[in-house]
Design a protein around this motif. Structure first.
Motif, PDB file in Angstrom:
ATOM      1  N   GLN A  49       0.851  -1.202   0.000  1.00 35.83           N
ATOM      2  CA  GLN A  49       0.000   0.000   0.000  1.00 35.83           C
ATOM      3  C   GLN A  49       0.879   1.243   0.000  1.00 35.83           C
ATOM      4  OE1 GLN A  49      -2.642  -0.233   3.347  1.00 35.83           O
ATOM      5  NE2 GLN A  49      -4.280  -1.072   2.096  1.00 35.83           N
ATOM      6  N   LYS A  50       0.430   2.296  -0.696  1.00 37.12           N
ATOM      7  CA  LYS A  50       1.226   3.530  -0.746  1.00 37.12           C
ATOM      8  C   LYS A  50       0.754   4.474   0.347  1.00 37.12           C
ATOM      9  CE  LYS A  50       2.410   3.338  -5.622  1.00 37.12           C
ATOM     10  NZ  LYS A  50       2.251   3.908  -6.937  1.00 37.12           N
ATOM     11  N   ASN A  51       1.593   4.701   1.337  1.00 34.32           N
ATOM     12  CA  ASN A  51       1.331   5.715   2.359  1.00 34.32           C
ATOM     13  C   ASN A  51       2.666   6.141   2.956  1.00 34.32           C
ATOM     14  OD1 ASN A  51       2.035   3.775   4.399  1.00 34.32           O
ATOM     15  ND2 ASN A  51      -0.038   2.901   4.177  1.00 34.32           N
ATOM     16  N   LYS A  52       2.625   7.057   3.920  1.00 36.19           N
ATOM     17  CA  LYS A  52       3.877   7.595   4.481  1.00 36.19           C
ATOM     18  C   LYS A  52       4.728   6.505   5.132  1.00 36.19           C
ATOM     19  CE  LYS A  52       3.385  12.513   5.183  1.00 36.19           C
ATOM     20  NZ  LYS A  52       3.351  13.619   6.135  1.00 36.19           N
ATOM     21  N   ALA A  53       4.064   5.546   5.764  1.00 38.49           N
ATOM     22  CA  ALA A  53       4.797   4.483   6.472  1.00 38.49           C
ATOM     23  C   ALA A  53       5.567   3.580   5.515  1.00 38.49           C
ATOM     24  CB  ALA A  53       3.814   3.663   7.302  1.00 38.49           C
ATOM     25  N   ASN A  72       8.337  18.986   1.454  1.00 39.51           N
ATOM     26  CA  ASN A  72       8.491  17.722   0.748  1.00 39.51           C
ATOM     27  C   ASN A  72       7.454  16.695   1.174  1.00 39.51           C
ATOM     28  OD1 ASN A  72      10.006  16.659  -1.259  1.00 39.51           O
ATOM     29  ND2 ASN A  72      11.937  16.936  -0.170  1.00 39.51           N
ATOM     30  N   THR A  73       6.722  16.150   0.203  1.00 41.10           N
ATOM     31  CA  THR A  73       5.685  15.166   0.538  1.00 41.10           C
ATOM     32  C   THR A  73       6.110  13.736   0.191  1.00 41.10           C
ATOM     33  OG1 THR A  73       4.653  15.537  -1.607  1.00 41.10           O
ATOM     34  CG2 THR A  73       3.791  16.813   0.246  1.00 41.10           C
ATOM     35  N   LEU A  85       9.765  12.584  -0.267  1.00 41.81           N
ATOM     36  CA  LEU A  85      11.061  12.116   0.228  1.00 41.81           C
ATOM     37  C   LEU A  85      11.347  12.627   1.636  1.00 41.81           C
ATOM     38  CD1 LEU A  85      13.417  12.609  -2.869  1.00 41.81           C
ATOM     39  CD2 LEU A  85      12.705  10.445  -1.908  1.00 41.81           C
ATOM     40  N   ASP A  86      11.924  11.771   2.474  1.00 48.92           N
ATOM     41  CA  ASP A  86      12.468  12.223   3.755  1.00 48.92           C
ATOM     42  C   ASP A  86      13.883  11.655   3.878  1.00 48.92           C
ATOM     43  OD1 ASP A  86      12.200   9.539   4.325  1.00 48.92           O
ATOM     44  OD2 ASP A  86      10.390   9.778   5.538  1.00 48.92           O
ATOM     45  N   LEU A  87      14.579  12.039   4.934  1.00 47.76           N
ATOM     46  CA  LEU A  87      15.987  11.653   5.081  1.00 47.76           C
ATOM     47  C   LEU A  87      16.165  10.137   5.093  1.00 47.76           C
ATOM     48  CD1 LEU A  87      18.888  12.588   5.454  1.00 47.76           C
ATOM     49  CD2 LEU A  87      18.501  12.672   7.915  1.00 47.76           C
ATOM     50  N   GLU A  88      15.248   9.423   5.760  1.00 49.03           N
ATOM     51  CA  GLU A  88      15.350   7.956   5.843  1.00 49.03           C
ATOM     52  C   GLU A  88      15.272   7.311   4.454  1.00 49.03           C
ATOM     53  OE1 GLU A  88      16.160   6.054   8.512  1.00 49.03           O
ATOM     54  OE2 GLU A  88      16.523   8.077   9.276  1.00 49.03           O
ATOM     55  N   THR A  89      14.298   7.762   3.645  1.00 54.52           N
ATOM     56  CA  THR A  89      14.134   7.208   2.281  1.00 54.52           C
ATOM     57  C   THR A  89      15.369   7.509   1.435  1.00 54.52           C
ATOM     58  OG1 THR A  89      11.787   7.689   2.511  1.00 54.52           O
ATOM     59  CG2 THR A  89      12.537   7.104   0.314  1.00 54.52           C
ATOM     60  N   VAL A  90      15.868   8.756   1.539  1.00 48.81           N
ATOM     61  CA  VAL A  90      17.051   9.154   0.763  1.00 48.81           C
ATOM     62  C   VAL A  90      18.252   8.289   1.160  1.00 48.81           C
ATOM     63  CG1 VAL A  90      18.709  11.040   0.402  1.00 48.81           C
ATOM     64  CG2 VAL A  90      16.263  11.514   0.349  1.00 48.81           C
ATOM     65  N   LYS A 150      15.055  21.275  -5.090  1.00 48.53           N
ATOM     66  CA  LYS A 150      14.505  22.610  -5.353  1.00 48.53           C
ATOM     67  C   LYS A 150      13.024  22.531  -5.700  1.00 48.53           C
ATOM     68  CE  LYS A 150      19.069  24.033  -6.732  1.00 48.53           C
ATOM     69  NZ  LYS A 150      20.017  23.960  -7.809  1.00 48.53           N
ATOM     70  N   TYR A 151      12.465  21.334  -5.616  1.00 54.23           N
ATOM     71  CA  TYR A 151      11.019  21.144  -5.843  1.00 54.23           C
ATOM     72  C   TYR A 151      10.616  19.854  -5.133  1.00 54.23           C
ATOM     73  CZ  TYR A 151      11.885  17.407  -9.218  1.00 54.23           C
ATOM     74  OH  TYR A 151      12.252  16.223  -9.800  1.00 54.23           O
ATOM     75  N   ASP A 152       9.335  19.530  -5.149  1.00 55.41           N
ATOM     76  CA  ASP A 152       8.839  18.348  -4.438  1.00 55.41           C
ATOM     77  C   ASP A 152       9.150  17.089  -5.254  1.00 55.41           C
ATOM     78  OD1 ASP A 152       7.631  16.727  -2.658  1.00 55.41           O
ATOM     79  OD2 ASP A 152       5.577  17.366  -3.055  1.00 55.41           O
ATOM     80  N   ALA A 153      10.369  16.563  -5.078  1.00 55.48           N
ATOM     81  CA  ALA A 153      10.828  15.431  -5.897  1.00 55.48           C
ATOM     82  C   ALA A 153      10.326  14.104  -5.331  1.00 55.48           C
ATOM     83  CB  ALA A 153      12.347  15.428  -5.954  1.00 55.48           C
ATOM     84  N   THR A 154      10.294  13.086  -6.202  1.00 53.48           N
ATOM     85  CA  THR A 154       9.887  11.741  -5.791  1.00 53.48           C
ATOM     86  C   THR A 154      11.119  10.838  -5.715  1.00 53.48           C
ATOM     87  OG1 THR A 154       9.586  11.022  -8.077  1.00 53.48           O
ATOM     88  CG2 THR A 154       7.660  11.994  -6.985  1.00 53.48           C
TER      89      THR A 154
END
Length: 368
Positions: free
Chosen positions: A19-23, A197-198, A200-205, A222-226
């Protein structure tokens, strides 16, 4: 090869189940990075020795630009090539008629545009099925892609072809991601974003970077990247090119259906067999290639409007113009006289850095 294919399938299945969500964003980012690496692995064997690119695929690049016709079998690519260029590419109403890459040339507004009729793509081309790998590898060398679709079943085919091209690192009608990625020797992962940013966060990066064994890097958004954008930048082998969806066989659908399809972006409806709207298609190809025509003017003579020098809109300085004519011309260059929309007065004396506009007239003055 089978194991790589199996791994790709397993990851795709897992992504479909998740499922696609923040978690789960962190986990999906990691899966996407693994998938991109496996796809690259799948492509690499053919580029190292072995049997080469396959008969009929090593087409020499000629002319000022290259346009590739991509599509499923029997959507009318060969008919379109024959009508536009007068080249004979075998036409029949059964599937898989064209088995090699057939080139043709269109002369349009003084530019020589090479048109390639690529064999019909089948689903799974990005995974090496059929001749898909050679087809899409040749498509990567083009300046613009024409995805030819059958008007009766356009949307399903469109999505499948986009998926195949995306899998090969071709990004259609997109700009390169506006993010900076710089490796360094120490200091860990430094992640800075100038916007909210919606995706990517530091953990994902960190997870994506560790998959590529990168432990020290500066990343600035410089923008809301995926996650896909970050993977594209790390991979570095992505190609961003314009694409036109050519909707063929419009004589077989109703006017109401055509009006709906006409509202979609990047579309051009035609009938290759009946020669409907082929002028409109050429106009659109010219617009998407974004070429610049420059006319030469020998000293004491009128400008030559018959045979322009064609430059890319991204590289159109006087120096690029000189290199296009002859590589030694820059060494003898003293200054240039320019007439046209880029000149403040007619003529304007300019140096090598001057940016030219479409249909400018240039006279090069050499050192004595």
């Amino acid at each position: 090869m089978a194991t790589v294919m199996q791994k790709i399938k397993d990851i795709e299945d897992e992504m479909a189940r998740t499922q696609k969500n923040k978690a789960t964003a962190h986990h999906l980012g990691l899966l996407k990075a693994k998938l991109a690496k496996l796809r690259r692995e799948l492509l690499e064997p053919t580029s190292k020795g072995g049997g080469g690119a396959g008969q009929g695929f090593d087409v020499t690049k000629s002319g000022d630009a290259r346009v590739g016709l991509v599509g499923f079998p029997s959507v009318g690519k060969s008919t379109l090539l024959n009508k536009l260029t007068g080249t004979f590419s075998e036409v029949a109403s059964y599937e898989f008629t064209t088995l090699t890459c057939i080139p043709g040339v269109i002369i349009y507004r003084g530019a020589k545009i090479q048109l390639l009729d690529l064999p019909g793509i089948i689903e799974g081309a990005k995974d090496g099925k059929g001749r898909g790998r050679q087809v899409i590898s040749t498509a990567r060398t083009c300046n613009c892609i024409l995805i030819v679709l059958d008007a009766i079943k356009p949307i399903t085919h469109k999505r499948l072809i986009e998926k195949e091209l995306e899998g090969f690192g071709i990004r259609l009608n997109k700009e390169p991601p506006n993010l900076t990625f710089r490796k360094k020797d120490k200091g860990g992962i430094n992640f800075v974003s100038t916007v909210a940013n919606t995706h990517l966060d530091l953990e994902t990066v960190k997870a994506i970077c560790s998959e590529y064994r990168i432990h020290n890097a500066d990343i600035t958004l410089k923008y809301d990247a995926t996650a896909d954008d970050l993977i594209d930048v790390i991979e570095g082998s992505r190609i961003y090119m314009p694409c036109i969806y050519v909707l063929n066989k419009i004589d077989q659908i109703t006017l109401e259906e055509l009006e709906i399809l006409d509202k979609l972006p990047h579309y051009c409806p035609i009938s290759a067999h009946l020669e409907w709207n082929l002028d409109g298609l050429l106009e659109k190809i010219w617009e998407y290639l974004d070429l610049t025509r420059i006319y030469t003017k020998p000293k004491g003579l009128n400008p030559d409007y018959e045979d322009p020098v064609i430059l890319s809109s991204k590289r159109r300085t006087v120096e690029d113009f000189c290199n296009r004519i002859h590589k030694d011309m820059v060494k003898q260059f003293k200054y240039a006289l320019v007439w046209g929309s880029s000149a403040k007065h007619k003529p304007q004396r300019v140096g090598k850095e001057h940016e030219l506009e479409d249909e400018d007239v240039v006279q090069i003055i050499k050192k004595v």
